[in-house]
Write a protein that holds these residues in place. Sequence first.
Motif, mmCIF file in Angstrom:
data_model
loop_
_atom_site.group_PDB
_atom_site.id
_atom_site.type_symbol
_atom_site.label_atom_id
_atom_site.label_comp_id
_atom_site.label_asym_id
_atom_site.label_seq_id
_atom_site.Cartn_x
_atom_site.Cartn_y
_atom_site.Cartn_z
ATOM 1 N N ASP A 46 -7.191 9.827 -11.391
ATOM 2 C CA ASP A 46 -5.756 8.556 -11.007
ATOM 3 C C ASP A 46 -4.912 8.881 -10.325
ATOM 4 O OD1 ASP A 46 -7.989 7.077 -12.259
ATOM 5 O OD2 ASP A 46 -6.907 6.784 -14.216
ATOM 6 N N ASN A 49 -5.135 9.682 -7.189
ATOM 7 C CA ASN A 49 -5.576 8.162 -6.669
ATOM 8 C C ASN A 49 -3.863 7.584 -6.006
ATOM 9 O OD1 ASN A 49 -8.286 8.425 -5.560
ATOM 10 N ND2 ASN A 49 -8.144 6.537 -7.603
ATOM 11 N N LEU A 50 -3.082 7.847 -7.285
ATOM 12 C CA LEU A 50 -1.307 7.576 -7.057
ATOM 13 C C LEU A 50 -0.977 8.450 -6.483
ATOM 14 C CD1 LEU A 50 0.105 5.656 -8.617
ATOM 15 C CD2 LEU A 50 0.385 8.173 -9.786
ATOM 16 N N TYR A 51 -0.738 9.742 -5.877
ATOM 17 C CA TYR A 51 -0.122 10.119 -4.905
ATOM 18 C C TYR A 51 -0.795 9.981 -3.380
ATOM 19 C CZ TYR A 51 -0.177 13.967 -1.351
ATOM 20 O OH TYR A 51 0.619 15.079 -0.008
ATOM 21 N N LEU A 52 -1.785 9.450 -3.441
ATOM 22 C CA LEU A 52 -2.681 9.282 -2.307
ATOM 23 C C LEU A 52 -2.151 7.941 -1.726
ATOM 24 C CD1 LEU A 52 -6.721 10.265 -2.957
ATOM 25 C CD2 LEU A 52 -4.793 11.357 -0.533
ATOM 26 N N ALA A 53 -1.845 7.302 -2.627
ATOM 27 C CA ALA A 53 -1.176 5.645 -2.511
ATOM 28 C C ALA A 53 -0.028 6.042 -2.254
ATOM 29 C CB ALA A 53 -1.755 4.198 -3.537
ATOM 30 N N GLY A 54 0.687 7.189 -1.989
ATOM 31 C CA GLY A 54 2.544 7.148 -2.055
ATOM 32 C C GLY A 54 2.305 7.706 -0.823
ATOM 33 N N ASP A 55 3.264 7.944 -0.438
ATOM 34 C CA ASP A 55 3.971 8.713 0.994
ATOM 35 C C ASP A 55 3.298 10.164 1.007
ATOM 36 O OD1 ASP A 55 5.115 10.706 -0.724
ATOM 37 O OD2 ASP A 55 7.151 10.583 0.554
ATOM 38 N N LYS A 56 2.529 10.588 0.012
ATOM 39 C CA LYS A 56 1.686 11.342 1.028
ATOM 40 C C LYS A 56 2.118 13.194 0.874
ATOM 41 C CE LYS A 56 -2.172 9.134 2.388
ATOM 42 N NZ LYS A 56 -2.982 8.559 3.316
#
Length: 167
Positions: A46, A49-56
């Motif tokens: 989770d 996924n939060l990281y991957l949904a952000g600016d990375k």
Amino acid sequence: NGITKEDKYVDVRHILIMPELDSTDENGNATASEKSWAAAQMKAQDILNLYLAGDKTEDSFGTLANEHTADGNDVNADGIPDGGLYTDVYVGQMVPEFEEWCFDETRVAGETGLVKTTYGWHIMYFVGSRPVWKDYAEEQLTMELSNQLRDQIIAKYPMTVDYSAIK
């Protein structure tokens, strides 16, 4: 010094998610059940996924590490959280699973992944690597140049010391 061209340092960031110790082994020691390990893996996924949904970015990963890691060593020399950053990691320093991920020859900067170790689930972020020999060569060159400069200064500005005058 036994250093080869293949030896390298890696810099990585990580977020440790530890499973809850919810059972005991035959010796009465606290352990984590399979259910607890699975819950830790889900939490790690989770967060990834939060990281991957952000600016990375590396900075955003560091922010997540400061918010979520269970790693008590995740501070700099001043005791300030450092975003899960481990620098100058060398082979033999970390647990095998952690190292296998870090030292994978195909690893590229910015790559992420999940790694299970005896400590828990690690959300990994690969910062980069550099050859060990380069640090040693730079250190040796700096030492040689410093010694040359010292010798030049001593030759240009000779001095004598009267130790009997020192009180």
